[in-house]
Motif scaffolding. Structure first.
Motif, mmCIF file in Angstrom:
data_model
loop_
_atom_site.group_PDB
_atom_site.id
_atom_site.type_symbol
_atom_site.label_atom_id
_atom_site.label_comp_id
_atom_site.label_asym_id
_atom_site.label_seq_id
_atom_site.Cartn_x
_atom_site.Cartn_y
_atom_site.Cartn_z
ATOM 1 N N MET A 1 0.847 -1.224 -0.099
ATOM 2 C CA MET A 1 0.087 0.004 0.055
ATOM 3 C C MET A 1 0.964 1.328 -0.027
ATOM 4 O O MET A 1 1.946 1.322 0.563
ATOM 5 C CB MET A 1 -0.943 -0.102 1.201
ATOM 6 N N ASP A 2 0.398 2.166 -0.772
ATOM 7 C CA ASP A 2 1.263 3.510 -0.744
ATOM 8 C C ASP A 2 0.373 4.716 -1.183
ATOM 9 O O ASP A 2 -0.826 4.592 -1.313
ATOM 10 C CB ASP A 2 2.385 3.229 -1.661
ATOM 11 N N GLN A 3 1.060 5.788 -1.256
ATOM 12 C CA GLN A 3 0.286 7.073 -1.766
ATOM 13 C C GLN A 3 -0.811 7.321 -0.772
ATOM 14 O O GLN A 3 -1.634 7.817 -1.209
ATOM 15 C CB GLN A 3 0.086 7.074 -3.047
ATOM 16 N N GLY A 4 -0.887 6.847 0.478
ATOM 17 C CA GLY A 4 -2.099 7.320 1.399
ATOM 18 C C GLY A 4 -3.463 6.668 0.882
ATOM 19 O O GLY A 4 -4.397 7.164 1.423
ATOM 20 N N ILE A 5 -3.309 5.632 0.262
ATOM 21 C CA ILE A 5 -4.375 4.994 -0.213
ATOM 22 C C ILE A 5 -4.840 3.916 0.931
ATOM 23 O O ILE A 5 -3.926 3.009 1.076
ATOM 24 C CB ILE A 5 -4.299 4.455 -1.572
ATOM 25 N N ARG A 6 -5.942 4.044 1.345
ATOM 26 C CA ARG A 6 -6.329 2.986 2.421
ATOM 27 C C ARG A 6 -7.590 2.375 1.862
ATOM 28 O O ARG A 6 -7.933 1.182 2.279
ATOM 29 C CB ARG A 6 -6.560 3.731 3.681
ATOM 30 N N THR A 7 -8.830 3.294 1.571
ATOM 31 C CA THR A 7 -9.925 2.599 1.113
ATOM 32 C C THR A 7 -10.178 2.332 -0.177
ATOM 33 O O THR A 7 -9.772 3.369 -0.922
ATOM 34 C CB THR A 7 -11.003 3.674 1.829
ATOM 35 N N ILE A 8 -10.486 1.398 -0.495
ATOM 36 C CA ILE A 8 -10.938 1.045 -2.014
ATOM 37 C C ILE A 8 -12.463 0.851 -2.047
ATOM 38 O O ILE A 8 -13.067 0.084 -1.128
ATOM 39 C CB ILE A 8 -10.379 -0.297 -2.316
ATOM 40 N N GLY A 9 -12.926 1.855 -2.780
ATOM 41 C CA GLY A 9 -14.555 1.585 -3.305
ATOM 42 C C GLY A 9 -14.684 1.075 -4.415
ATOM 43 O O GLY A 9 -14.132 1.272 -5.452
ATOM 44 N N ILE A 10 -15.623 -0.255 -4.360
ATOM 45 C CA ILE A 10 -15.890 -0.676 -5.649
ATOM 46 C C ILE A 10 -17.277 -0.573 -6.022
ATOM 47 O O ILE A 10 -18.310 -0.981 -5.177
ATOM 48 C CB ILE A 10 -15.387 -2.299 -5.502
ATOM 49 N N ASP A 65 -10.757 6.479 -1.055
ATOM 50 C CA ASP A 65 -9.384 7.002 -1.715
ATOM 51 C C ASP A 65 -9.421 6.544 -3.146
ATOM 52 O O ASP A 65 -8.697 7.432 -4.083
ATOM 53 C CB ASP A 65 -8.476 6.575 -0.926
ATOM 54 N N LEU A 66 -9.836 5.270 -3.486
ATOM 55 C CA LEU A 66 -9.701 4.918 -5.001
ATOM 56 C C LEU A 66 -11.013 4.164 -5.317
ATOM 57 O O LEU A 66 -11.662 3.373 -4.378
ATOM 58 C CB LEU A 66 -8.645 3.860 -4.993
ATOM 59 N N VAL A 67 -11.405 4.364 -6.238
ATOM 60 C CA VAL A 67 -12.886 3.758 -6.701
ATOM 61 C C VAL A 67 -12.575 2.938 -7.996
ATOM 62 O O VAL A 67 -12.020 3.484 -8.905
ATOM 63 C CB VAL A 67 -13.871 5.051 -6.995
ATOM 64 N N VAL A 68 -13.198 1.671 -7.872
ATOM 65 C CA VAL A 68 -12.949 0.885 -9.144
ATOM 66 C C VAL A 68 -14.545 0.590 -9.631
ATOM 67 O O VAL A 68 -15.426 0.347 -8.855
ATOM 68 C CB VAL A 68 -12.623 -0.531 -8.634
ATOM 69 N N LEU A 166 -0.840 2.674 -10.307
ATOM 70 C CA LEU A 166 0.395 1.898 -10.749
ATOM 71 C C LEU A 166 0.536 1.193 -9.340
ATOM 72 O O LEU A 166 0.837 0.083 -9.317
ATOM 73 C CB LEU A 166 1.620 2.630 -11.077
ATOM 74 N N GLY A 167 0.473 1.984 -8.276
ATOM 75 C CA GLY A 167 0.981 1.474 -6.874
ATOM 76 C C GLY A 167 -0.301 0.475 -6.611
ATOM 77 O O GLY A 167 -0.016 -0.700 -5.801
ATOM 78 N N PHE A 168 -1.565 0.865 -6.812
ATOM 79 C CA PHE A 168 -2.435 -0.276 -6.414
ATOM 80 C C PHE A 168 -2.330 -1.512 -7.157
ATOM 81 O O PHE A 168 -2.474 -2.728 -6.477
ATOM 82 C CB PHE A 168 -3.886 0.445 -6.837
ATOM 83 N N VAL A 169 -2.177 -1.557 -8.432
ATOM 84 C CA VAL A 169 -1.872 -2.838 -9.155
ATOM 85 C C VAL A 169 -0.778 -3.584 -8.721
ATOM 86 O O VAL A 169 -0.809 -4.594 -8.562
ATOM 87 C CB VAL A 169 -1.665 -2.556 -10.584
#
Ligand SMILES: NC(=O)c1ccc[n+]([C@@H]2O[C@H](COP(=O)([O-])OP(=O)(O)OC[C@H]3O[C@@H](n4cnc5c(N)ncnc54)[C@H](OP(=O)(O)O)[C@@H]3O)[C@@H](O)[C@H]2O)c1
Length: 221
Positions: A1-10, A65-68, A166-169
């Motif tokens: 995990m990086d760049q402060g990304i903690r929560t993934i919304g799908i 933080d990131l949404v898929v 890129l960090g998430f992948v």
């Protein structure tokens, strides 16, 4: 995990959404998953098929933080563009005619993610995860440096959003290859060499290079 990304919304709790959810949980993210249905209707199924993920309303998933995006492409215009504004949004969707039917707004020579970006004009759309089957996503991930680590391409117009994805992948267990702007994502849509196969980072880089050369080559006379 990086760049402060903690929560993934799908958005989408089907084949792809739940596979991404399980892999993101394994990678240590907090995962929120939503469909277009009220939370109460998906709570139990989410608990069973993605234990550890939290079923939420679509608006709450959109505030992650990131949404898929893992919904059928023809449903893209049902997404809440305002709620997704300001977010980094991973577009894992593909056009699949038997499911999506005719989509007259799709333009020849333009990628579907560019269409999604037009609709989500306040978001930074990044295309990836569309060119791996949902089963493979759960079996092909490897630790960094593994000799048989598979690579996935990442394309988006916003460089910092692309870096986040890129960090998430990478965290999901794949070598992430920077393909550049969103238009480069046309090279890994259905019907392409990249979509049809599995590649390591070097092979994927070469395939992206061939696609870019083809896209810029002068028309034959
Ligand atoms: N199958 C693969 O191996 C694969 C691999 C990579 C990419 N893809 C692409 O990924 C996308 C999803 O495929 P899938 O096979 O996972 O589809 P799926 O199994 O049919 O699941 C779609 C999910 O999207 C939800 N949904 C629909 N509209 C929504 C909205 N506005 N907001 C939130 N959720 C919504 C549906 O729930 P409700 O209708 O109940 O709301 C359902 O949970 C497609 O574009 C597909 O082409 C597929």
């Amino acid at each position: 995990m990086d760049q402060g990304i903690r929560t993934i919304g799908i958005l989408g709790a089907g084949r792809v959404g739940t596979a991404v959810a399980r892999e993101a949980l394994k990678a240590g993210y907090e995962v929120r998953i939503a469909t277009a249905k009220p939370v109460e209707e998906i709570e139990l199924i989410v608990e069973i098929i993605t234990p550890g993920a939290v079923a939420v309303a679509a608006a709450d998933a959109a505030s992650s933080d990131l949404v898929v995006l893992a919904v059928p492409l023809h449903r893209y215009s049902t997404l809440d563009a305002a709620a997704l504004s300001g977010r980094v949004v991973v577009d894992a969707m593909n056009y699949w005619e038997p499911t999506d039917g005719a989509m007259p707004e799709m333009q020849a020579g333009r990628g579907t993610s560019e269409m999604v970006q037009d609709f989500l004009s306040g978001s930074s759309v990044v295309k990836t995860l569309n060119h791996i089957g949902y089963h493979d996503l759960e079996s092909d991930g490897r630790r960094a440096g593994a000799p048989d680590r598979r690579a996935l391409a990442v394309a988006g117009d916003d460089e910092s959003a692309r870096a986040v994805v890129l960090g998430f992948v990478e965290a999901l267990g794949y070598d992430a290859v920077d393909a550049g702007p969103l238009a480069a994502g046309r090279a890994f849509e259905p019907g392409t060499e990249i979509f049809a196969g599995a590649h390591d980072a070097a092979g994927l880089g070469e395939a992206l290079g061939r696609a870019a050369a083809g896209a810029t080559a002068p028309a034959a006379v």
